[in-house]
Design a protein around this motif. Structure first.
Motif, mmCIF file in Angstrom:
data_model
loop_
_atom_site.group_PDB
_atom_site.id
_atom_site.type_symbol
_atom_site.label_atom_id
_atom_site.label_comp_id
_atom_site.label_asym_id
_atom_site.label_seq_id
_atom_site.Cartn_x
_atom_site.Cartn_y
_atom_site.Cartn_z
ATOM 1 N N LEU A 167 5.920 1.740 0.994
ATOM 2 C CA LEU A 167 4.991 0.712 0.561
ATOM 3 C C LEU A 167 4.685 -0.156 1.782
ATOM 4 C CD1 LEU A 167 3.761 0.176 -2.239
ATOM 5 C CD2 LEU A 167 5.432 -1.657 -2.536
ATOM 6 N N TRP A 168 3.631 0.239 2.551
ATOM 7 C CA TRP A 168 3.262 -0.498 3.752
ATOM 8 C C TRP A 168 2.451 -1.745 3.389
ATOM 9 C CZ3 TRP A 168 5.874 0.904 7.727
ATOM 10 C CH2 TRP A 168 6.068 2.242 8.096
ATOM 11 N N ASP B 42 2.670 8.202 12.129
ATOM 12 C CA ASP B 42 3.821 7.887 11.276
ATOM 13 C C ASP B 42 4.003 8.888 10.147
ATOM 14 O OD1 ASP B 42 4.835 5.231 12.337
ATOM 15 O OD2 ASP B 42 2.722 4.778 12.061
ATOM 16 N N SER B 43 3.191 9.929 10.125
ATOM 17 C CA SER B 43 3.253 10.909 9.048
ATOM 18 C C SER B 43 4.168 12.073 9.415
ATOM 19 C CB SER B 43 1.840 11.433 8.760
ATOM 20 O OG SER B 43 1.892 12.456 7.789
ATOM 21 N N SER B 44 4.798 12.640 8.392
ATOM 22 C CA SER B 44 5.614 13.841 8.586
ATOM 23 C C SER B 44 4.814 15.115 8.331
ATOM 24 C CB SER B 44 6.828 13.800 7.646
ATOM 25 O OG SER B 44 6.421 13.682 6.298
ATOM 26 N N LEU B 45 3.532 14.968 8.034
ATOM 27 C CA LEU B 45 2.655 16.120 7.841
ATOM 28 C C LEU B 45 2.299 16.745 9.185
ATOM 29 C CD1 LEU B 45 0.212 14.601 5.184
ATOM 30 C CD2 LEU B 45 2.085 16.216 4.764
ATOM 31 N N PRO B 46 1.711 17.951 9.189
ATOM 32 C CA PRO B 46 1.259 18.553 10.452
ATOM 33 C C PRO B 46 0.361 17.591 11.209
ATOM 34 C CG PRO B 46 1.164 20.175 8.712
ATOM 35 C CD PRO B 46 1.515 18.868 8.047
ATOM 36 N N THR C 45 0.836 -1.199 0.000
ATOM 37 C CA THR C 45 0.000 0.000 0.000
ATOM 38 C C THR C 45 0.874 1.253 0.000
ATOM 39 O OG1 THR C 45 -1.543 -1.262 1.372
ATOM 40 C CG2 THR C 45 -1.929 1.103 1.190
ATOM 41 N N PRO C 46 0.928 1.996 -1.099
ATOM 42 C CA PRO C 46 1.784 3.183 -1.149
ATOM 43 C C PRO C 46 1.180 4.377 -0.420
ATOM 44 C CG PRO C 46 0.645 2.891 -3.242
ATOM 45 C CD PRO C 46 0.273 1.720 -2.389
ATOM 46 N N LEU C 47 1.961 4.938 0.502
ATOM 47 C CA LEU C 47 1.585 6.160 1.209
ATOM 48 C C LEU C 47 2.769 7.114 1.173
ATOM 49 C CD1 LEU C 47 -0.158 4.768 4.425
ATOM 50 C CD2 LEU C 47 -1.231 5.412 2.266
ATOM 51 N N TRP C 48 2.484 8.398 0.997
ATOM 52 C CA TRP C 48 3.531 9.408 0.927
ATOM 53 C C TRP C 48 3.667 10.140 2.272
ATOM 54 C CZ3 TRP C 48 1.249 7.445 -3.227
ATOM 55 C CH2 TRP C 48 1.975 7.353 -4.431
ATOM 56 N N ASN C 49 4.787 10.858 2.423
ATOM 57 C CA ASN C 49 5.057 11.673 3.613
ATOM 58 C C ASN C 49 5.045 10.842 4.896
ATOM 59 O OD1 ASN C 49 5.256 14.510 2.521
ATOM 60 N ND2 ASN C 49 3.256 13.923 1.703
ATOM 61 N N GLN C 50 5.712 9.710 4.855
ATOM 62 C CA GLN C 50 5.817 8.830 6.011
ATOM 63 C C GLN C 50 7.211 8.929 6.638
ATOM 64 O OE1 GLN C 50 3.033 6.415 7.140
ATOM 65 N NE2 GLN C 50 2.281 8.313 6.214
ATOM 66 N N LYS C 51 7.272 8.956 7.960
ATOM 67 C CA LYS C 51 8.540 9.111 8.673
ATOM 68 C C LYS C 51 9.530 7.991 8.374
ATOM 69 C CE LYS C 51 6.387 11.475 12.616
ATOM 70 N NZ LYS C 51 6.019 11.364 14.049
#
Length: 222
Positions: free
Chosen positions: A77-78, A101-105, A61-67
């Motif tokens: 790719l989780w 786990d996100s680097s977003l606000p 599962t692709p996710l962006w902006n992950q630590k």
């Protein structure tokens, strides 16, 4: 750490840093829901919180902006991921995503989180399409259990260092049912909005939707 709503940066930082264990997102979100409720950031009974498991049949599962990413765009790719969505009854930003786990606000408004994390304009091959299991937090906190067996290799060694606290046991005595939450298939997707809404608020495993339904579900929830 910046927040997307009024309130103390220290509160958000404490909620994000005090109990997070990398690679144990399901346990992290379990305690996050408890802490948001206990701190007054969410309803005391957790009724405005929803746990969302993200995965697919391929378990890629692709996710962006992950630590955890080592790339500039933060893509990972989780096999699966778990986040908390809060639906506030008041305020300028009623829909918030808490992703440890996100680097977003932290937290992020749902709309911007979807845009930055799922990158909807990025065309995925069909086998990488994401699906979402939504579980009402009060139900999740009663029934979720994990003995962390999924984090051991064939020789019984940890693939990632586990949390220091004891494994989570469900109210009904179950010691492990994580696989029931993170196993998500296209055939599980519910298309009738009424049936889906009912399942989220009554069923132990909630209900599954596709990506196009995600924002709509929270926006149209009564």
């Amino acid at each position: 750490m910046a927040t997307s709503e009024s309130g103390s940066d220290q509160t958000s930082s404490a909620l994000s840093d005090s109990f997070r264990t990398p690679y144990y997102c399901e346990e992290n979100v379990y305690f996050l829901c408890k802490k948001l409720s206990a701190s007054g950031t969410a309803a005391a009974d957790g009724s405005d919180l929803f746990v969302v498991f993200i995965s697919n049949e391929k378990k890629q599962t692709p996710l962006w902006n992950q630590k955890a990413s080592k790339r500039a765009d933060g893509v990972v790719l989780w096999d699966y991921h778990a986040i908390c969505v809060q639906r506030k009854k008041e305020g300028d930003t009623p829909l918030l995503v808490w992703d440890l786990d996100s680097s977003l606000p932290y937290p992020s408004p749902l709309t911007s989180y979807v845009s930055e994390t799922f990158q909807p304009s990025f065309q995925l091959f069909s086998e990488y399409q994401r699906f979402y299991r939504i579980v009402h937090a009060p139900i999740f906190l009663r029934y979720f259990a994990s003995d962390r067996r999924h984090m051991k290799d064939s020789a019984g060694n940890w693939t990632a260092e586990p949390p220091k606290y004891e494994p989570i046991v469900a109210e009904d005595g179950a010691v492990h049912n994580l696989n029931e939450y993170n196993e998500i298939h296209a055939a599980d997707v519910m298309t009738n909005a009424g049936d889906f809404l009912n399942a989220v608020f009554t069923q132990r495993l909630g209900a599954v939707i596709n990506e196009n339904q995600l924002e709509e579900f929270f926006l149209k929830m009564p």
